[in-house]
Design a protein around this motif. Structure first.
Motif, short mmCIF file in Angstrom:
data_model
loop_
_atom_site.label_atom_id
_atom_site.label_comp_id
_atom_site.label_asym_id
_atom_site.label_seq_id
_atom_site.Cartn_x
_atom_site.Cartn_y
_atom_site.Cartn_z
N HIS A 69 0.84 -1.19 0.00
CA HIS A 69 0.00 0.00 0.00
C HIS A 69 0.88 1.24 0.00
CE1 HIS A 69 -3.72 -2.23 0.74
NE2 HIS A 69 -3.03 -2.96 1.58
N ALA A 191 -2.22 3.64 -10.66
CA ALA A 191 -2.39 3.08 -9.32
C ALA A 191 -2.78 4.15 -8.31
CB ALA A 191 -1.11 2.38 -8.88
N ARG A 192 -2.27 5.37 -8.52
CA ARG A 192 -2.54 6.45 -7.56
C ARG A 192 -3.89 7.11 -7.78
NH1 ARG A 192 -3.93 9.33 -4.38
NH2 ARG A 192 -2.85 10.95 -3.17
N THR A 195 -7.79 4.27 -9.16
CA THR A 195 -8.32 3.15 -8.38
C THR A 195 -9.83 3.03 -8.46
OG1 THR A 195 -6.47 3.36 -6.83
CG2 THR A 195 -8.37 2.11 -6.09
N ARG A 196 -10.53 4.18 -8.40
CA ARG A 196 -11.99 4.12 -8.40
C ARG A 196 -12.53 3.57 -9.72
NH1 ARG A 196 -14.98 9.41 -6.32
NH2 ARG A 196 -13.72 8.76 -4.54
N GLY A 199 -11.61 -0.08 -10.03
CA GLY A 199 -12.45 -0.86 -9.14
C GLY A 199 -13.81 -1.14 -9.75
N MET A 242 -2.62 -1.70 -8.09
CA MET A 242 -3.89 -1.04 -8.47
C MET A 242 -5.08 -1.77 -7.86
SD MET A 242 -3.23 -0.43 -12.52
CE MET A 242 -1.60 0.00 -13.12
N LEU A 243 -5.13 -3.10 -8.06
CA LEU A 243 -6.32 -3.86 -7.67
C LEU A 243 -6.41 -4.04 -6.16
CD1 LEU A 243 -6.47 -6.63 -10.43
CD2 LEU A 243 -7.51 -4.36 -10.40
N ASN A 245 -6.08 -1.95 -3.87
CA ASN A 245 -6.74 -0.81 -3.20
C ASN A 245 -8.18 -0.60 -3.65
OD1 ASN A 245 -4.52 0.23 -1.56
ND2 ASN A 245 -3.52 0.67 -3.50
N THR A 246 -8.71 -1.53 -4.44
CA THR A 246 -10.11 -1.44 -4.87
C THR A 246 -11.00 -2.14 -3.86
OG1 THR A 246 -10.06 -3.48 -6.15
CG2 THR A 246 -9.35 -1.46 -7.28
N GLY A 249 -10.35 -5.81 -3.50
CA GLY A 249 -9.00 -6.20 -3.13
C GLY A 249 -8.93 -7.39 -2.19
#
Length: 394
Positions: A69, A191-192, A195-196, A199, A242-243, A245-246, A249
């Motif tokens: 993270h 990735a930063r 994410t939304r 997701g 990336m994934l 933090n969705t 995850g």
């Protein structure tokens, strides 16, 4: 394939009974049942497992990305960055010096800097879980050093790729490096800030569709990464970042476990297939010298980290012995070096080095109190060991 899985499983079961991690045992299974060892030969040509081995490597780094993270750096603060930086300077610097000292070549020295300098996240985490130390105060800086190692690894592999690809001029090397870092920057921005959106694209209630989706994304981006001169494993790592933090995850971490374990075992087994035990005696002294250097640098970094966190010699010894292991990252570098046609002594050296430290690390970590007796500083009162646990996230 069935024989490979079962052989790895049998050796791993034996190893668990005596407290050894699985990685060196999977490699040993490949060595014993490969074409270079008398007796049963399960796989005569290591290239037969090349695609499955590559998939294992992709899944190992994809999972590491899931566990990583960006906020870890913020919450860890300055102390974690200082401890991780000191660790890298001591170990990578010693590895680079060792690489030039053995005289195998400049590219080989750069590979050895990473092999000797970067600890194994997989083995370190396993040691902490097996010894019931996840709740210990020194575990936080240990994991912080691993986080800093992981960030360095991504940048290091991106910088190393143009060197291994044999860019024939400074301009070509700069172009290849710029292309690789540019692609890494795109992935980091996604990735930063993406994410939304990512997701929403990946989200589904159906586990079957989720597995197919994240596996396809990891492998596709890994392949595209290779086109841009970035190691395919690092592309997979960025997808995991990336994934992870969705909203999906946690489910992805659960679903990818059996895939990671199965194909990761094949990656280590396939590496063992490529090792000729007859070559190991030719690198015995370099392996022993590298092990001694690693032990010395880890003790120094353990002492330095303990001082940053105001710990005593007990914690310093635990930090030093836990971080000794070298594993999956060293084997990634060995695979890259073999593909680039570097010195043929690199692969047996890395295999011997990883085997020795992967076995030594859990044994040393469990007996860290012996080291604590001779380290400088005032001893802390002994703390009761937390209850052992067989699972859990660090």
């Amino acid at each position: 394939m069935g024989g490979a899985f079962l052989a790895a499983a049998v050796l791993a079961r034996v190893g668990r009974r005596i407290g050894l991690p699985t990685i060196p045992l999977f490699i040993l299974a490949g060595i014993l049942l490969g074409p270079h060892t008398p007796g049963i030969v399960l796989v005569a040509d290591p290239h037969e497992l090349e695609m499955l081995s590559a998939l294992g490597l992709v899944l190992l780094l994809f999972y590491l990305g899931l566990e990583f993270h960006l906020d870890d750096l913020k919450t860890g603060g300055r102390k974690m960055v200082v401890a991780g930086t000191v660790y890298l300077i001591l170990n990578v610097g010693a590895g680079l010096g060792f690489g030039f000292a053995v005289g195998w070549g400049t590219a080989e020295a750069l590979v050895l800097a990473g092999v000797i300098g970067i600890s194994s996240s997989a083995i370190v985490t396993k040691v902490l879980v097996d010894l019931g130390r996840l709740g210990d105060p020194e575990t936080r800086p240990i994991l912080g050093i691993i986080v800093v190692d992981d960030i360095f690894l991504a940048l290091y592999l991106a910088a190393l790729q143009p060197v291994l690809s044999g860019a024939d001029s400074l301009g070509a090397a700069v172009t290849d490096g710029s292309k690789a870092f540019g692609f890494l920057l795109v992935l980091a921005l996604a990735a930063r800030y993406g994410t939304r959106l990512i997701g929403r694209l990946i989200n589904t209630r159906d586990d079957e569709l989720l597995v197919i989706s994240f596996l396809g994304a990891a492998v596709l981006v890994a392949g595209i990464s290779d086109w841009f001169g970035v190691a395919d494993a690092i592309g997979a790592f960025m997808v995991g970042l990336m994934l992870g933090n969705t909203s999906s995850g946690d489910r992805i971490r659960t679903l990818v476990h059996p895939l990671r374990d199965a194909f990761g075992a094949i990656f280590f087994f396939a590496f063992g297939l490529s090792i000729d035990p007859g070559d190991l005696p030719t690198v015995l002294w370099p392996v022993l010298a590298a092990v001694a250097i690693t032990l010395a640098m880890n003790i120094l970094s353990g002492i330095a980290t303990a001082r940053v966190y105001a710990f005593g010699p007990q914690a310093a010894a635990k930090i030093a012995t836990t971080l000794v292991a070298r594993g999956e990252f060293a084997l990634i570098l060995a695979t890259m070096a073999a593909g680039a046609g570097l010195n043929e002594r690199l692969s047996p050296f890395i295999a011997g080095y990883v085997l020795v430290l992967a076995v030594l690390s859990p044994l040393a970590a469990g007996r860290s109190h012996w080291l604590a007796r001779i380290l400088p500083g005032r001893s802390e009162p002994a703390l009761p060991e937390p209850a052992r646990t067989g699972s859990g996230r660090a």
